[in-house]
Design an enzyme around this catalytic site. Structure first.
Site, PDB file in Angstrom:
ATOM      1  N   ASP A   1       0.798  -1.164  -0.073  1.00  0.00           N
ATOM      2  CA  ASP A   1       0.083   0.006  -0.045  1.00  0.00           C
ATOM      3  C   ASP A   1       0.839   1.351  -0.073  1.00  0.00           C
ATOM      4  O   ASP A   1       2.106   1.521   0.926  1.00  0.00           O
ATOM      5  CB  ASP A   1      -1.041  -0.010   1.292  1.00  0.00           C
TER       6      ASP A   1
ATOM      7  N   GLU B   1       1.180  -0.501  -5.292  1.00  0.00           N
ATOM      8  CA  GLU B   1       0.142   0.438  -5.345  1.00  0.00           C
ATOM      9  C   GLU B   1       0.762   1.929  -5.334  1.00  0.00           C
ATOM     10  O   GLU B   1       1.072   2.498  -4.280  1.00  0.00           O
ATOM     11  CB  GLU B   1      -0.977   0.383  -4.254  1.00  0.00           C
TER      12      GLU B   1
END
Length: 537
Positions: A201, A243
């Site tokens: 993330d 990401e």
């Protein structure tokens, strides 16, 4: 001959665990519930499940604010039950990855609590502090609708702390070698449990430097390469999915020389799929793909239509953003940050032809597709719910209480119960029985793509030459043993597409009874929103 890695053509399925399936009847989605639904995911053709954060969390940011990196939130179950889920996924011939949140933790994490209370604690240096909020001013603010600064004053600490997201998510200090090693140990602990990798993330923001925008810094890439080296050496065959909501040329360094991430989301592609459908002109999509650099041989983009966040419009021009808001989110309640908080089917007017065309684009362009739970059956959204919860409602399994999600009287989220998208009408059980259902339409497209080596792994070549007016989006996918001509009508009207096809007979992979003869300057007639995936007989 080198074997192509499994992830190059894989289907990923994103599960928001709180809303997927309640296995113990307490109204909250859990590991037992996911385990119960693995047969369904296998039947859909899924290769790898991506399970969103399952760590203990105060839930200020839906689990991305982690108070314990080494454990699971008891609402989802126990570590033993998570291990049972991992084993069951593998028994079904699938893989499972989980979220790795490197950038920050929760302000309730013991590290931060110790840091704020004692300047002499070793944990003080686990975070980024300042006596002023005027440092790193070149750094953009991500949540522009709620945040005015990346610094927050802490009364207990007597200093400002740095955060790229909400104030409840203080950034970790990656200049501290102990932090770097701690987070590697987090990776090791979960990998030892048996997972197959991580969706990492918000990776662009790990380090801070004066005078920089503090995104994509060389120090960040160096650390991420260390993480990949650890994975390769200690857990061979595992994957890292990046990401980074950036332009393709900025994401390209995250693949490095094939020694950083194997996979990376192609964020700018996604809004341009919707723009192409709305404007009935795919020129913006053609341009972004032409601006997408080559990546190393064993690396792959991940393509997607929707996910758990808003449909992000960060990577479009201001003019295009205003157009997208006006066209797809006329109600201000549909907007969030620089994006749109709606699901796939409501965005596309609940029109199966538009949705099928969107999937045609996702499934035939280079990349491994990622599916968001519920989109395969045409689930709707509930914009009355707070923040992003409108696109995170309960999975609709059947027409019984709570859509079959849970027998509980009180659930973690309301189930959608309106006349168009409600669980009594839209659910897995009903669609399994209907050959013409949304589920079976999408499953059929997925199976067709999976059977084509060219669509999974082939080279990409444009049949479209115009960058400005592209009513028909057309290209060739070609591998050593397979070649497919993809022709897609972006408009609501009939279109004639003139092209050259080598001599011979051709059929459509999705409708084998459709046939066309090759030749120079042949005309392919396309009904509104129709598409063909042509292969030579």
């Amino acid at each position: 001959m080198n074997k192509t890695p499994w992830y190059m053509s894989a289907y990923f399925y994103q599960i928001y665990p709180r809303s997927f399936m309640d296995g113990n009847g307490d109204g909250y989605g859990d590991f037992i519930g996911i385990t119960q639904k693995l047969d369904y995911l296998k039947s859909l053709g899924i290769d790898c499940i991506w399970i969103q954060p399952i760590y203990p969390s105060p839930m200020a940011d839906d689990g991305y604010d982690i108070s314990d990196f080494e454990n699971v939130d008891p609402r989802f179950g126990t570590l033993d039950e998570f291990k049972q889920l991992i084993d069951a996924v593998h028994e079904h011939g699938m893989k499972i990855i989980m979220d790795l949140v490197l950038n920050h933790c929760s302000d309730q994490h013991p590290w931060f609590q110790a840091a704020r209370k004692d300047r002499n604690s070793k944990y003080r240096d686990y975070f980024v502090w300042s006596d002023t909020d005027q440092k790193y001013l070149e750094t953009r603010i991500i949540f522009t609708d709620t945040q005015k600064s990346n610094w927050t004053w802490d009364e207990v600490a007597g200093q400002y702390f740095w955060h790229r997201f909400y104030p409840q998510q203080p950034d970790l200090n990656y200049d501290n070698p102990e932090v770097r090693e701690k987070m590697k140990n987090v990776m090791r602990n979960w990998m030892k449990l048996g997972i197959d990798g991580f969706r990492a993330d918000a990776v662009p923001y790990l380090f801070e430097r004066d005078g920089m925008n503090n995104e994509n810094l060389p120090e960040t890439h160096n650390y991420l390469k260390e993480c990949r080296k650890l994975m390769d050496e200690e857990f061979p065959g595992s994957i890292l999915l990046c990401e980074a909501n950036m332009w393709p040329k900025e994401v390209r360094p995250y693949f490095a020389d094939g020694d950083e991430f194997q996979l990376g989301f192609h964020f700018p592609l996604m809004p341009r799929i919707f723009m192409s459908l709305g404007k009935q002109n795919a020129s913006s999509l053609v341009k972004i793909l032409k601006d997408t650099p080559e990546i190393p041989q064993d690396c792959q983009w991940c393509t997607f239509l929707r996910n758990h966040d808003e449909l992000t419009l960060e990577m479009v021009t201001e003019e295009d953003r205003q157009w997208m808001w006006s066209f797809y989110a006329p109600d201000p309640e549909m907007r969030k940050n620089l994006g749109i908080r709606r699901r796939l089917w409501p965005l596309l007017d609940n029109d199966p032809k538009k949705v099928a065309l969107a999937y045609s684009m996702m499934l035939t362009m280079p990349g491994s597709p990622v599916f968001y739970y519920g989109d395969e059956i045409g689930m709707g959204d509930d914009i009355r719910l707070y923040d992003r919860n409108g696109v995170r409602t309960l999975m609709q399994w059947d027409d019984t209480k709570n859509g079959g999600f849970s027998p509980a009287d009180k659930t973690c989220m309301p189930v959608i119960d309106d006349p168009v998208y409600g669980y009594k009408k839209i659910n897995v059980a009903a669609q399994e029985k209907d050959p013409e259902s949304h589920l079976n339409m999408i499953r059929s497209l997925m199976l067709t793509r999976k059977a084509s080596d060219a669509l999974c792994r082939g080279k990409f070549e444009w049949l479209v030459t115009d960058d400005e007016n592209v009513p028909v989006l057309a290209y060739i996918r070609e591998s050593e043993y397979d070649k497919v001509w993809v022709i897609q009508n972006m408009t609501d009207s009939d279109q004639d597409f003139i092209m050259d096809l080598p001599e011979g007979k051709y059929y459509d992979l999705n409708h084998p009874d459709y046939e066309i003869s090759g030749g120079t300057g042949i005309t392919v007639k396309l009904a509104p929103r129709a598409f063909y995936w042509l292969r030579k007989k």
